[in-house]
Scaffold this active site. Sequence first.
Site, PDB file in Angstrom:
ATOM      1  N   ARG A 288       0.880  -1.300   0.106  1.00 50.63           N
ATOM      2  CA  ARG A 288       0.018  -0.057  -0.009  1.00 50.63           C
ATOM      3  C   ARG A 288       0.790   1.366  -0.109  1.00 50.63           C
ATOM      4  O   ARG A 288       0.325   2.109  -0.773  1.00 50.63           O
ATOM      5  CB  ARG A 288      -0.939  -0.063   1.318  1.00 50.63           C
ATOM      6  CG  ARG A 288      -1.805   1.273   1.017  1.00 50.63           C
ATOM      7  CD  ARG A 288      -2.382   2.065   2.059  1.00 50.63           C
ATOM      8  NE  ARG A 288      -2.625   1.549   3.072  1.00 50.63           N
ATOM      9  CZ  ARG A 288      -3.771   1.950   4.049  1.00 50.63           C
ATOM     10  NH1 ARG A 288      -4.710   2.652   3.284  1.00 50.63           N
ATOM     11  NH2 ARG A 288      -3.985   1.405   5.058  1.00 50.63           N
TER      12      ARG A 288
ATOM     13  N   GLY B 204       0.854  -3.233   8.176  1.00 46.16           N
ATOM     14  CA  GLY B 204       0.231  -1.877   7.395  1.00 46.16           C
ATOM     15  C   GLY B 204       0.579  -1.367   6.296  1.00 46.16           C
ATOM     16  O   GLY B 204       0.147  -0.388   5.863  1.00 46.16           O
TER      17      GLY B 204
ATOM     18  N   SER C 278      -0.222  -3.502   3.719  1.00 49.38           N
ATOM     19  CA  SER C 278      -1.326  -4.222   3.002  1.00 49.38           C
ATOM     20  C   SER C 278      -0.625  -5.289   2.161  1.00 49.38           C
ATOM     21  O   SER C 278      -1.091  -5.443   1.083  1.00 49.38           O
ATOM     22  CB  SER C 278      -1.876  -3.034   2.011  1.00 49.38           C
ATOM     23  OG  SER C 278      -3.159  -3.050   2.366  1.00 49.38           O
ATOM     24  N   SER C 279      -0.126  -6.162   2.797  1.00 50.58           N
ATOM     25  CA  SER C 279       0.582  -7.347   1.935  1.00 50.58           C
ATOM     26  C   SER C 279      -0.930  -8.291   1.816  1.00 50.58           C
ATOM     27  O   SER C 279      -0.670  -8.851   0.812  1.00 50.58           O
ATOM     28  CB  SER C 279       1.492  -8.180   3.120  1.00 50.58           C
ATOM     29  OG  SER C 279       0.890  -8.835   4.242  1.00 50.58           O
TER      30      SER C 279
ATOM     31  N   ASP D  84      -6.959  -0.114  -0.105  1.00 55.67           N
ATOM     32  CA  ASP D  84      -5.663  -0.885  -0.195  1.00 55.67           C
ATOM     33  C   ASP D  84      -5.637  -1.539  -1.638  1.00 55.67           C
ATOM     34  O   ASP D  84      -4.681  -1.399  -2.347  1.00 55.67           O
ATOM     35  CB  ASP D  84      -5.338  -1.937   0.714  1.00 55.67           C
ATOM     36  CG  ASP D  84      -5.305  -1.291   2.133  1.00 55.67           C
ATOM     37  OD1 ASP D  84      -5.304  -0.094   2.272  1.00 55.67           O
ATOM     38  OD2 ASP D  84      -5.462  -2.272   3.333  1.00 55.67           O
TER      39      ASP D  84
ATOM     40  N   ASN E 254      -2.013  -9.201  13.123  1.00 53.39           N
ATOM     41  CA  ASN E 254      -2.943  -9.687  11.874  1.00 53.39           C
ATOM     42  C   ASN E 254      -4.468  -9.266  12.059  1.00 53.39           C
ATOM     43  O   ASN E 254      -5.036  -9.418  13.220  1.00 53.39           O
ATOM     44  CB  ASN E 254      -2.869 -11.074  11.648  1.00 53.39           C
ATOM     45  CG  ASN E 254      -3.823 -11.855  10.665  1.00 53.39           C
ATOM     46  OD1 ASN E 254      -4.821 -12.280  10.883  1.00 53.39           O
ATOM     47  ND2 ASN E 254      -3.401 -11.565   9.366  1.00 53.39           N
ATOM     48  N   LYS E 255      -4.981  -8.557  11.062  1.00 53.18           N
ATOM     49  CA  LYS E 255      -6.235  -7.897  10.946  1.00 53.18           C
ATOM     50  C   LYS E 255      -7.401  -8.683  11.360  1.00 53.18           C
ATOM     51  O   LYS E 255      -8.407  -8.651  11.647  1.00 53.18           O
ATOM     52  CB  LYS E 255      -6.450  -6.840  10.034  1.00 53.18           C
ATOM     53  CG  LYS E 255      -5.876  -5.547  10.525  1.00 53.18           C
ATOM     54  CD  LYS E 255      -4.434  -5.213  10.664  1.00 53.18           C
ATOM     55  CE  LYS E 255      -3.749  -5.210   9.429  1.00 53.18           C
ATOM     56  NZ  LYS E 255      -1.946  -5.279   9.674  1.00 53.18           N
TER      57      LYS E 255
HETATM   58  P1  ADP Z   1      -1.100  -6.358   6.218  1.00 49.65           P
HETATM   59  O1  ADP Z   1      -0.968  -4.882   7.287  1.00 49.65           O
HETATM   60  O2  ADP Z   1       0.161  -6.708   5.752  1.00 49.65           O
HETATM   61  O3  ADP Z   1      -2.119  -6.221   5.302  1.00 49.65           O
HETATM   62  P2  ADP Z   1      -2.812  -8.264   7.278  1.00 49.65           P
HETATM   63  O4  ADP Z   1      -2.913  -8.589   8.979  1.00 49.65           O
HETATM   64  O5  ADP Z   1      -4.357  -7.805   6.958  1.00 49.65           O
HETATM   65  O6  ADP Z   1      -1.548  -7.248   7.170  1.00 49.65           O
HETATM   66  O7  ADP Z   1      -2.398  -9.500   6.715  1.00 49.65           O
HETATM   67  C1  ADP Z   1      -1.603 -10.469   6.707  1.00 49.65           C
HETATM   68  C2  ADP Z   1      -1.575 -11.801   6.149  1.00 49.65           C
HETATM   69  O8  ADP Z   1      -1.464 -11.858   4.838  1.00 49.65           O
HETATM   70  C3  ADP Z   1      -0.401 -12.456   6.589  1.00 49.65           C
HETATM   71  O9  ADP Z   1      -0.601 -13.333   7.924  1.00 49.65           O
HETATM   72  C4  ADP Z   1      -0.540 -13.814   5.425  1.00 49.65           C
HETATM   73  O10 ADP Z   1      -1.554 -14.531   5.815  1.00 49.65           O
HETATM   74  C5  ADP Z   1      -0.932 -12.996   4.427  1.00 49.65           C
HETATM   75  N1  ADP Z   1       0.330 -12.727   3.643  1.00 49.65           N
HETATM   76  C6  ADP Z   1       1.062 -11.749   3.542  1.00 49.65           C
HETATM   77  N2  ADP Z   1       2.071 -11.867   2.775  1.00 49.65           N
HETATM   78  C7  ADP Z   1       2.062 -13.100   2.414  1.00 49.65           C
HETATM   79  C8  ADP Z   1       2.800 -13.942   1.461  1.00 49.65           C
HETATM   80  N3  ADP Z   1       4.277 -13.308   0.944  1.00 49.65           N
HETATM   81  N4  ADP Z   1       2.562 -15.289   1.306  1.00 49.65           N
HETATM   82  C9  ADP Z   1       1.501 -15.634   1.918  1.00 49.65           C
HETATM   83  N5  ADP Z   1       0.759 -14.953   2.683  1.00 49.65           N
HETATM   84  C10 ADP Z   1       0.986 -13.648   2.749  1.00 49.65           C
HETATM   85 MG    MG Z   2      -4.348  -6.151   5.241  1.00 49.21          MG
END
Ligand code: ADP
Ligand code: MG
Length: 449
Positions: A50, A134, A136-137, A181, A224-225
């Site tokens: 993000r 944060g 937005s993975s 996001d 983890n949200k």
């Molecule tokens: P963010 O702020 O990064 O969006 P979230 O809590 O919304 O945090 O989501 C994180 C989750 O996304 C991780 O716990 C995992 O399940 C998934 N995730 C993120 N990156 C990867 C990745 N490289 N491969 C697989 N799953 C991922």
């Molecule tokens: Mg997220």
Amino acid sequence: MKVRDSLGPEAFRGEKADMPVLYDRLLKLKEMFNSKFGSIPKFYVRAPGRVNLIEQDLLIAVEPVETYTLQLANTNPLYPDFSTSATNIQIDKTKPLWHNYFLCGLKGIQEHFGLSNLTGMNCLVDGNIPPRSGLSSSSALVCCAGLVTLTVLGMNLTKVELAEICAKSERYIGTEGGGMDQSISFLAEEGTAKLIEFSPLRATNVNLPSGAVFVIANSCVEMNKAATSHFNIRVMECRLAAKLLAKYKSLQWDKVLQLEEVQAKLGISLEEMLLVTEDALHPEPYSPEEICRCLGITLEELRTQILSPNTYDVLIFKLYQRAKHVYSEAARVLQFKKICEEAPENTVQLLGELMNQSHMSCRDMYECSCPELDQLVDICRKFGAEGSRLTGAGWGGCTVSIVPADKLTSFLANVHKAYYQRSDGSLAPEKQSLFATKPGGGALVFLEA
Ligand code: ADP
Ligand code: MG
């Protein structure tokens, strides 16, 4: 390998020279895919996180297969292999395991086209966006999976349509996110920040000042949200505040879900909306019973018709504070854009002030900060940032700071020393914890030559 502008089939652009680092990662991914599945991927999809970092993104190598099996693998051994029948996609909301984020994107596209079954595919995922921080993975993964599915189907959608579908389908994981996001993951363009607005979804360029750099610093507190209720409680508090404000203004409140809708329906400015909030809501927290009295509904109706499952048992709702934060934050976003456009001499300082106000509001009114984030923000300001705030949902994750370009080197060195080199050795930060960032491009498809 060709780079395909993700969404128009005719538009091929760029080759290896444009993105040397990405190209190397794609080659590695191709090798790993081959050793995992014994074949060569047909295409690759990339989606950014993000704060939209050039080299921090999520890649998926894909090969459609004749069987109706979906096989997912990940280059990171922390994320175990997963396989399911592509004809019966189930998303378990109670456990936000990584593959469920992929399934969200897949299901969104599948439902959009009204398809009951899909052909199978083998996918290898490779992400380097710090997770739960944060940036937005999660949305990068959902958006990437959505674009993977669209490409496998050979269908086309606009970026806006894709963003809307993925925003909706990420909610299958259980978080009631708004769509920011997913929108930026598709609509981002290299070299410009974007103002994202909804109803209808649109993105406007915001030219950032040239004399300053935006720096991301990770507090190294992960959150983890989908695994906790913090995030959804805020969404529900905003939803309830919107309903109470709508009722107070004699609008039809039962269909209202977002604070923004109340403002739009009343056709007044954000500043006026803040005054209405002061009149209509009180700073003391609301109990579920009081909310029911205000809206003339039963507790049962509140639970089943308004709240999300993981917020059923919340006893305290701070409606006044949450509404004040949301409207004032929206006003700050517009002020930020205006300052960038007018570009006065003290632009960087003015933008910094807005970012500082924003952090204060997140901390005190929205209560989505945490002690580590507050400490990191203080450190960033102390070592030369004109402004610093948490980014993303909060309760951990990253800060973003605006730093005058000529102070960048000393800023990075000092923040590193003050936050990351703790004498007790309790923080072992990854190398990606502190870095300058520039606006990069949105999601793309690469075809194997
Ligand atoms: P963010 O702020 O990064 O969006 P979230 O809590 O919304 O945090 O989501 C994180 C989750 O996304 C991780 O716990 C995992 O399940 C998934 N995730 C993120 N990156 C990867 C990745 N490289 N491969 C697989 N799953 C991922
Ligand atoms: Mg997220």
